[in-house]
Scaffold this motif. Structure first.
Motif, mmCIF file in Angstrom:
data_model
loop_
_atom_site.group_PDB
_atom_site.id
_atom_site.type_symbol
_atom_site.label_atom_id
_atom_site.label_comp_id
_atom_site.label_asym_id
_atom_site.label_seq_id
_atom_site.Cartn_x
_atom_site.Cartn_y
_atom_site.Cartn_z
ATOM 1 N N ARG A 256 1.228 -1.017 -0.424
ATOM 2 C CA ARG A 256 0.394 -0.292 0.130
ATOM 3 C C ARG A 256 1.109 0.921 -0.116
ATOM 4 O O ARG A 256 1.638 1.130 0.697
ATOM 5 N N ALA B 228 -4.829 5.764 -0.112
ATOM 6 C CA ALA B 228 -3.912 4.603 -0.095
ATOM 7 C C ALA B 228 -4.499 4.182 -1.372
ATOM 8 O O ALA B 228 -5.393 3.628 -2.229
ATOM 9 N N THR C 290 -3.584 0.320 -3.767
ATOM 10 C CA THR C 290 -2.593 -0.982 -3.207
ATOM 11 C C THR C 290 -1.688 -1.439 -5.215
ATOM 12 O O THR C 290 -2.635 -1.403 -5.397
#
Length: 295
Positions: free
Chosen positions: A155, A186, A188
């Motif tokens: 992340r 965030a 990923t």
């Protein structure tokens, strides 16, 4: 247009005699091929206006304006400005940007493919950029660490290095942090990606933006695993002598293009605070980073 042959001691290629106004489709295709293969292309002795600089960016993809306006050139939002100068109209851009290991826009849904960097004013002690080729870093990982990250995801967030804006003065810190999380949630990505053009495996981890690693089922893994990746790739070496790190210095007139998916970088700022200014255009291309995600 003359493209210097890459050598064992010089990273990337240098190009002399390149005229963007006269460049043919074949010239631009050759530059793109070198960019993907050699990672860095330096166009020597360039004298481009901001408009011409942006047009050159269009030859390599779609220019994208940086999400925070305070970095924008006052007349050209597609140009990101790093500068410690004071112009007649006041400061332009932001000083001392990028003094940490990162990939441009790694914290956004679609990271940039190519960065075009055009120094406008250089200090007497040459300013440069440190680079790490993360495909090389992946190949050089210890076997145990490569096995430990197989199938994992990381992340990434801008939260650690977001610069306080003039409009943030007197605002509660918690409010500012909440806005950062809302504007740049965030992202990923797999810890190891496949380059969508070259097919190289890329270690997609940076000191600036990577903050958590998880297994294939989404379970958090120990933070020390990220620390080990940063250490083995060279990002924790404050001497910059790690074998993965190389420095690209600049001369007046240099215009530098690099593969932002493979190379991570860190600015080398002049310690004496001499006047310095640079322009940057960043582009996406027809090969999104998500094409390198193996299901």
């Amino acid at each position: 247009m003359q493209i210097a042959t890459r050598t064992a001691t010089r990273h990337g290629v240098e190009v002399n005699g390149f005229d963007p106004a006269a460049a043919t489709a074949a010239d631009l295709a050759a530059l793109r091929e070198h960019l993907y293969r050699d990672k860095i292309v330096v166009l020597k002795q360039q004298t481009l206006t901001p408009d011409r600089f942006i047009e050159l960016g269009r030859a390599f993809g779609t220019p994208v304006a940086y999400y925070e306006p305070m970095y924008h050139h006052p007349d050209h939002e597609l140009i990101f400005v790093s500068s410690n100068l004071r112009h007649d109209t006041g400061p332009i851009g932001v000083p001392k940007t990028g003094a940490f290991w990162h990939s441009d826009y790694q914290f956004m849904p679609e990271p940039f493919a190519v960065t075009l960097f055009y120094p406008q004013r250089l200090p007497t002690v040459s300013r440069g950029t440190y680079f790490i080729d993360m495909s090389v870093a992946y190949r050089r990982l210890s076997p145990g660490l490569r096995a430990a990250i197989e199938g994992t995801r990381c992340r990434h967030s801008a939260r650690r290095y977001v610069k306080i804006r003039p409009s943030d003065v007197y605002r509660p810190l918690g409010e500012v942090i909440a806005e950062v999380e809302r504007k740049t949630p965030a992202q990923t990505w797999p810890t190891v990606l496949t380059h969508p053009v070259t097919g190289e495996r890329i270690l997609y981890v940076t000191e600036a933006f990577t903050y958590e690693i998880e297994d294939a089922d989404g379970n958090p893994l120990p933070r020390r695993l990220i620390d080990d990746l940063l250490a083995e790739s060279g990002q924790l070496d404050t001497t910059f002598e790690h074998p993965n790190i190389f420095l690209r210095g600049y001369e007046p007139g240099d215009l530098v293009l690099w593969d932002n998916r493979t190379l991570i970088h860190r600015a080398l700022h002049n310690p004496g605070g001499e006047p310095t200014e640079s322009f940057r255009v960043t582009v996406t291309d027809e090969y999104p980073l998500s094409a390198g995600v193996i299901a």
